[in-house]
Design a protein around this motif. Structure first.
Motif, PDB file in Angstrom:
ATOM      1  N   ILE A   1      10.625   0.857  -1.999  1.00 33.13           N
ATOM      2  CA  ILE A   1       9.257   0.819  -2.518  1.00 33.13           C
ATOM      3  C   ILE A   1       8.457   1.898  -1.812  1.00 33.13           C
ATOM      4  CG2 ILE A   1       7.161  -0.550  -2.712  1.00 33.13           C
ATOM      5  CD1 ILE A   1       9.265  -1.948  -4.178  1.00 33.13           C
TER       6      ILE A   1
ATOM      7  N   GLN B   1       8.573  -9.454  -0.721  1.00 30.48           N
ATOM      8  CA  GLN B   1       8.368  -8.729   0.528  1.00 30.48           C
ATOM      9  C   GLN B   1       6.889  -8.432   0.672  1.00 30.48           C
ATOM     10  OE1 GLN B   1      11.317  -7.327   2.309  1.00 30.48           O
ATOM     11  NE2 GLN B   1       9.946  -6.960   4.042  1.00 30.48           N
TER      12      GLN B   1
ATOM     13  N   VAL C   1      11.769  -4.981 -10.400  1.00 29.41           N
ATOM     14  CA  VAL C   1      10.557  -5.260  -9.665  1.00 29.41           C
ATOM     15  C   VAL C   1       9.474  -5.671 -10.647  1.00 29.41           C
ATOM     16  CG1 VAL C   1       8.780  -4.305  -8.192  1.00 29.41           C
ATOM     17  CG2 VAL C   1      11.158  -3.659  -7.865  1.00 29.41           C
TER      18      VAL C   1
ATOM     19  N   VAL D   1       4.612   3.237  -1.315  1.00 29.27           N
ATOM     20  CA  VAL D   1       3.187   3.021  -1.541  1.00 29.27           C
ATOM     21  C   VAL D   1       2.462   4.329  -1.239  1.00 29.27           C
ATOM     22  CG1 VAL D   1       1.147   1.693  -0.869  1.00 29.27           C
ATOM     23  CG2 VAL D   1       3.409   0.619  -0.832  1.00 29.27           C
TER      24      VAL D   1
ATOM     25  N   ILE E   1      -5.797   3.304  -1.542  1.00 30.83           N
ATOM     26  CA  ILE E   1      -5.258   2.601  -0.386  1.00 30.83           C
ATOM     27  C   ILE E   1      -5.459   3.502   0.819  1.00 30.83           C
ATOM     28  CG2 ILE E   1      -3.133   1.753   0.659  1.00 30.83           C
ATOM     29  CD1 ILE E   1      -2.251   0.915  -2.100  1.00 30.83           C
ATOM     30  N   LYS E   2      -6.208   3.004   1.769  1.00 30.61           N
ATOM     31  CA  LYS E   2      -6.615   3.890   2.872  1.00 30.61           C
ATOM     32  C   LYS E   2      -5.612   3.903   4.013  1.00 30.61           C
ATOM     33  CE  LYS E   2     -11.290   4.257   1.606  1.00 30.61           C
ATOM     34  NZ  LYS E   2     -11.477   2.986   0.897  1.00 30.61           N
TER      35      LYS E   2
ATOM     36  N   ILE F   1       4.349  -6.294   2.497  1.00 26.08           N
ATOM     37  CA  ILE F   1       4.383  -5.026   3.234  1.00 26.08           C
ATOM     38  C   ILE F   1       3.073  -4.859   3.992  1.00 26.08           C
ATOM     39  CG2 ILE F   1       4.540  -2.526   3.030  1.00 26.08           C
ATOM     40  CD1 ILE F   1       6.219  -2.890   0.572  1.00 26.08           C
TER      41      ILE F   1
ATOM     42  N   GLN G   1       3.548  -5.620  -8.153  1.00 28.20           N
ATOM     43  CA  GLN G   1       3.081  -5.368  -6.811  1.00 28.20           C
ATOM     44  C   GLN G   1       1.608  -5.736  -6.805  1.00 28.20           C
ATOM     45  OE1 GLN G   1       4.627  -2.833  -8.577  1.00 28.20           O
ATOM     46  NE2 GLN G   1       2.822  -1.983  -9.581  1.00 28.20           N
TER      47      GLN G   1
ATOM     48  N   ILE H   1      13.872  -2.605   0.919  1.00 26.20           N
ATOM     49  CA  ILE H   1      14.026  -4.060   0.867  1.00 26.20           C
ATOM     50  C   ILE H   1      15.508  -4.400   0.729  1.00 26.20           C
ATOM     51  CG2 ILE H   1      13.457  -6.136  -0.427  1.00 26.20           C
ATOM     52  CD1 ILE H   1      10.890  -4.868  -1.250  1.00 26.20           C
TER      53      ILE H   1
ATOM     54  N   GLN I   1       9.084   1.124   2.102  1.00 28.35           N
ATOM     55  CA  GLN I   1       9.759  -0.075   2.570  1.00 28.35           C
ATOM     56  C   GLN I   1      11.079  -0.207   1.826  1.00 28.35           C
ATOM     57  OE1 GLN I   1       7.864  -2.555   4.596  1.00 28.35           O
ATOM     58  NE2 GLN I   1       9.821  -3.536   5.050  1.00 28.35           N
TER      59      GLN I   1
ATOM     60  N   VAL J   1       1.158   1.534  -5.710  1.00 27.21           N
ATOM     61  CA  VAL J   1       2.607   1.573  -5.598  1.00 27.21           C
ATOM     62  C   VAL J   1       3.140   2.536  -6.637  1.00 27.21           C
ATOM     63  CG1 VAL J   1       4.706   0.262  -5.795  1.00 27.21           C
ATOM     64  CG2 VAL J   1       2.695  -0.760  -4.742  1.00 27.21           C
TER      65      VAL J   1
ATOM     66  N   VAL K   1      16.131  -2.328  -2.649  1.00 28.12           N
ATOM     67  CA  VAL K   1      15.107  -1.687  -3.453  1.00 28.12           C
ATOM     68  C   VAL K   1      14.241  -0.862  -2.515  1.00 28.12           C
ATOM     69  CG1 VAL K   1      13.137  -2.037  -4.983  1.00 28.12           C
ATOM     70  CG2 VAL K   1      15.058  -3.613  -5.072  1.00 28.12           C
TER      71      VAL K   1
ATOM     72  N   ARG L   1      -7.742  -3.202 -11.247  1.00 30.77           N
ATOM     73  CA  ARG L   1      -7.754  -2.257 -10.145  1.00 30.77           C
ATOM     74  C   ARG L   1      -6.431  -1.535 -10.038  1.00 30.77           C
ATOM     75  NH1 ARG L   1      -9.567  -4.445  -4.473  1.00 30.77           N
ATOM     76  NH2 ARG L   1      -8.617  -2.480  -3.893  1.00 30.77           N
ATOM     77  N   GLU L   2      -5.519  -1.917 -10.913  1.00 29.01           N
ATOM     78  CA  GLU L   2      -4.212  -1.275 -10.838  1.00 29.01           C
ATOM     79  C   GLU L   2      -4.296   0.047 -11.602  1.00 29.01           C
ATOM     80  OE1 GLU L   2      -0.443  -0.076 -11.352  1.00 29.01           O
ATOM     81  OE2 GLU L   2      -1.039  -1.333 -13.041  1.00 29.01           O
TER      82      GLU L   2
ATOM     83  N   GLN M   1       9.467   2.075  -7.631  1.00 31.02           N
ATOM     84  CA  GLN M   1      10.484   1.272  -6.991  1.00 31.02           C
ATOM     85  C   GLN M   1      11.815   1.791  -7.498  1.00 31.02           C
ATOM     86  OE1 GLN M   1       7.975  -0.295  -8.827  1.00 31.02           O
ATOM     87  NE2 GLN M   1       8.981  -0.310 -10.804  1.00 31.02           N
TER      88      GLN M   1
ATOM     89  N   LEU N   1       0.249  -2.937   5.682  1.00 25.72           N
ATOM     90  CA  LEU N   1      -0.333  -1.589   5.656  1.00 25.72           C
ATOM     91  C   LEU N   1      -1.283  -1.412   6.836  1.00 25.72           C
ATOM     92  CD1 LEU N   1      -1.050  -1.092   1.842  1.00 25.72           C
ATOM     93  CD2 LEU N   1       0.796  -0.094   3.190  1.00 25.72           C
TER      94      LEU N   1
ATOM     95  N   VAL O   1      -9.728   2.024  -5.911  1.00 24.70           N
ATOM     96  CA  VAL O   1      -8.291   1.774  -6.028  1.00 24.70           C
ATOM     97  C   VAL O   1      -7.563   2.285  -4.788  1.00 24.70           C
ATOM     98  CG1 VAL O   1      -6.222   2.433  -7.293  1.00 24.70           C
ATOM     99  CG2 VAL O   1      -8.318   1.830  -8.531  1.00 24.70           C
TER     100      VAL O   1
ATOM    101  N   ARG P   1       1.743   6.633   1.979  1.00 34.24           N
ATOM    102  CA  ARG P   1       1.162   5.584   2.802  1.00 34.24           C
ATOM    103  C   ARG P   1       2.236   4.746   3.488  1.00 34.24           C
ATOM    104  NH1 ARG P   1      -2.605   8.113   2.821  1.00 34.24           N
ATOM    105  NH2 ARG P   1      -4.713   7.713   2.053  1.00 34.24           N
ATOM    106  N   HIS P   2       3.254   4.406   2.702  1.00 37.06           N
ATOM    107  CA  HIS P   2       4.205   3.455   3.257  1.00 37.06           C
ATOM    108  C   HIS P   2       5.500   3.491   2.448  1.00 37.06           C
ATOM    109  CE1 HIS P   2       4.430  -0.065   6.010  1.00 37.06           C
ATOM    110  NE2 HIS P   2       5.414  -0.415   5.195  1.00 37.06           N
TER     111      HIS P   2
END
Lengths: 350, 350
Positions: free
Chosen positions: A157, B145, B164, A159, A349-350, B147, B167, A147, A145, A164, A155, A108-109, A167, B149, A347, A142-143
């Motif tokens: 990250i 970490q 990294v 998303v 990300i909602k 994260i 993920q 770290i 972060q 992702v 780091v 799924r990546e 990084q 969502l 895949v 989406r996001h």
DNA sequence: GGTAGCACTCCTTGCGCTGGAGTGCTAGGA
DNA sequence: TCCTAGCACTCCAGCGCAAGGAGTGCTACC
């Protein structure tokens, strides 16, 4: 292009041209007038066929390798065949299901999924398949972060809607507390929610940093993280099945093969072959010279877009000898593109 | 192995063998007795050389393609040459500097750095180069970490000593607050500090989860994240320069090339070629049959480890015709491995 | 033990020949 | 006017054969 090709061809000429292309694709041998009348029930004599073929040659659709040989399609001949003459193919139910099964078993990546797709298509098509990766630019934020690793390193990250994206390690010149990073991350997450990556400006970031009274250092870290998310350094294209090309008689000349292998390693050139089809978000067939590459004159590329939501985000292509089964390969590419598009929704990300 | 090869060879035989191998590597033509006496000042007649060569053939060091041809080294001949006869080479100062410059310009991101290294080595060696990626198993844990969502989805990020590692997206069956994820991340960071990834057990994680009274769901998320960090799905090997092999006369037979391209795409087989050298953490040369692969009988592989800190973490290899300049390629591989090792220290997250 | 000489082997290259596939053209027929 | 049968012609692919040459092993001699 579509439809313009047969303007100067009566029905019989068109049929003969189609048959020559069809037969040549099947056998790889120049096609003679006898083969045509014997193998295909034309209802006319070989002499008539010869006359027609001579005219087709004069009009630029056929070529004769040497005086006493049969005819071979020219680029224009293939073009007309592809645009107007060939019957589109559909995949068998079983084939369709196999594609579905294989891609559903794949990771799924995102990167892995694209790799699997190119391998699958290489195998199915028995040619060189390549798939461009979605350019993160078009993904939605989406996001983010930050770290905290040490008081001066961390780091970032990012998303996105397709996983992702990147990084990036950063180093600071002033000490920062873990809490600062968290607060900044949270502020950015609110502020940037659902932006497309391409639409995020440095001022958005600067504003968030200023609001929290944080250092420019941190701002740079965020900018870098977002930039590296956008221009992902990963290879642009996944390719597979180069070895299939070796079976084709057109590669008895090793130099051709050499340049192809080089082009595959140099991702950029491969990408450029389909860049305009990508821009148009349309399926495309490029034949011989149309690839605008001296080393690829007797090759063709079939390209089909795949989608993520409403947008085409990448292309799925098959590179093979000009003498390739176009209808079949288009069906394969389309079927695979369709399934890949479906998978991308999983895949997401909602 | 070292040193056992020349036991049954007097000095003159050894010199003749060395010269035959040297000349054959240089020209690719079977070497005759005249060539030997004329090009290299042996001080003996061609007839004597013939007698010696006949004995070398009987002893298994040389082979005659057909009755009236010169001699060609056998696997044993190459083996003796490599182990006992050839003069080691050193890189020129300029070459060394060029390697250094190129790798220092390359990305600091691990995957990219390995890719660049394989491309560089492919180019320098004019053969197929491949570099195994460090297996994350041996990296040290630096940071995890989780994260948040949505209340039921999140991403787990694992940072190791080499960047990294992975993920992984996870989905929960119960609602979780952002703060829960933060607290768990913090607890794990303390508990797992400086462990090697391979040494982290599920009980460490379970303990942290229990202590904070969090759900099993979250524990699974962490376990999955760490597992995917350990068995990174990325390709194990970066390869470059396949097209260089086409120049070699041994590839006039296309089937050989086909299997090699397949092997390169199937990363596993490529990795297996150097797996034992990797285990031994030693440079290695494998010649022809020693590769234990029917399709690779007239190829050889030179392999050199590269290090991260005290440990060998990967191998840098060159695959080419058995008739390869061993000393030169070993020097190239060693020089590149050295520079790569240095660069890894820069990449390290402390 | 080393060497000169020689007959022999076998590959490589080039050449000419032949068979066959396919053409274009011409003349005759619908 | 369009189609077809017939025919001479072209050119390639494959084959056999001979010449050339590189290299060997053996024998006889130093």
């Amino acid at each position: 292009m579509k439809g313009t090709g047969t303007g100067d061809l009566d029905q019989r000429k068109a049929y003969i041209l189609a048959t020559v292309v069809y037969e040549y694709i099947a056998t790889g041998e120049p096609v003679g007038s006898q083969t045509l009348t014997q193998k295909y029930g034309l209802g006319i004599s070989s002499a008539t066929v010869r006359n027609e073929m001579a005219e087709l040659e004069a009009a630029g659709y056929l070529v004769q390798p040497h005086t006493s040989a049969g005819r071979v399609p020219s680029d224009a001949g293939y073009r007309t065949f592809v645009d107007d003459l060939m019957a589109p193919e559909k995949l068998l139910f079983d084939e369709r299901r196999r594609i579905r099964d294989e891609l559903h078993d794949a990771s799924r990546e995102l990167d892995e999924l694209i790799d699997s797709t190119s391998r699958l298509l290489g195998r199915l098509s028995n040619n060189l398949a390549f798939v461009t990766r979605p350019q993160p630019d078009s993904h939605e934020f989406r996001h983010i972060q930050l770290i905290w690793l040490t008081s001066r390193t961390g780091v970032g990250i990012v998303v996105t809607s397709l996983g992702v994206a990147a990084q990036s390690l950063f180093e600071l010149t002033t000490d920062v507390k873990p809490d600062d990073m968290t607060r900044l991350s949270n502020a950015l997450n609110v502020r940037l929610a659902n932006h497309r990556l391409a639409d995020i400006g440095e001022d958005d970031i600067a504003a968030a940093v200023a609001e929290l009274q944080l250092s420019d250092d941190l701002r740079n870290a965020v900018v870098t993280a977002l930039r590296s998310a956008r221009s992902d350094e990963a290879p642009m294209v996944a390719a597979a099945g180069a070895q299939n090309l070796l079976d084709q008689p057109e590669f008895r000349d090793l130099r051709k093969l050499r340049s192809i292998l080089r082009i595959v390693e140099e991702q950029k050139t491969l990408y450029d072959l389909v860049a305009d089809a990508m821009a148009a978000e349309q399926p495309s067939v490029k034949i011989g010279h149309e690839l605008q590459h001296d080393e690829l004159v007797d090759l063709s590329v079939v390209t089909v877009p795949y989608r993520f939501g409403p947008h085409a985000v990448g292309m799925l292509s098959i590179l093979g000898p000009r003498r390739m089964p176009y209808a079949r390969l288009m069906a394969l590419a389309s079927g695979t593109a369709e399934t890949l598009s479906e998978r991308l929704s999983d895949v997401e990300i909602k």
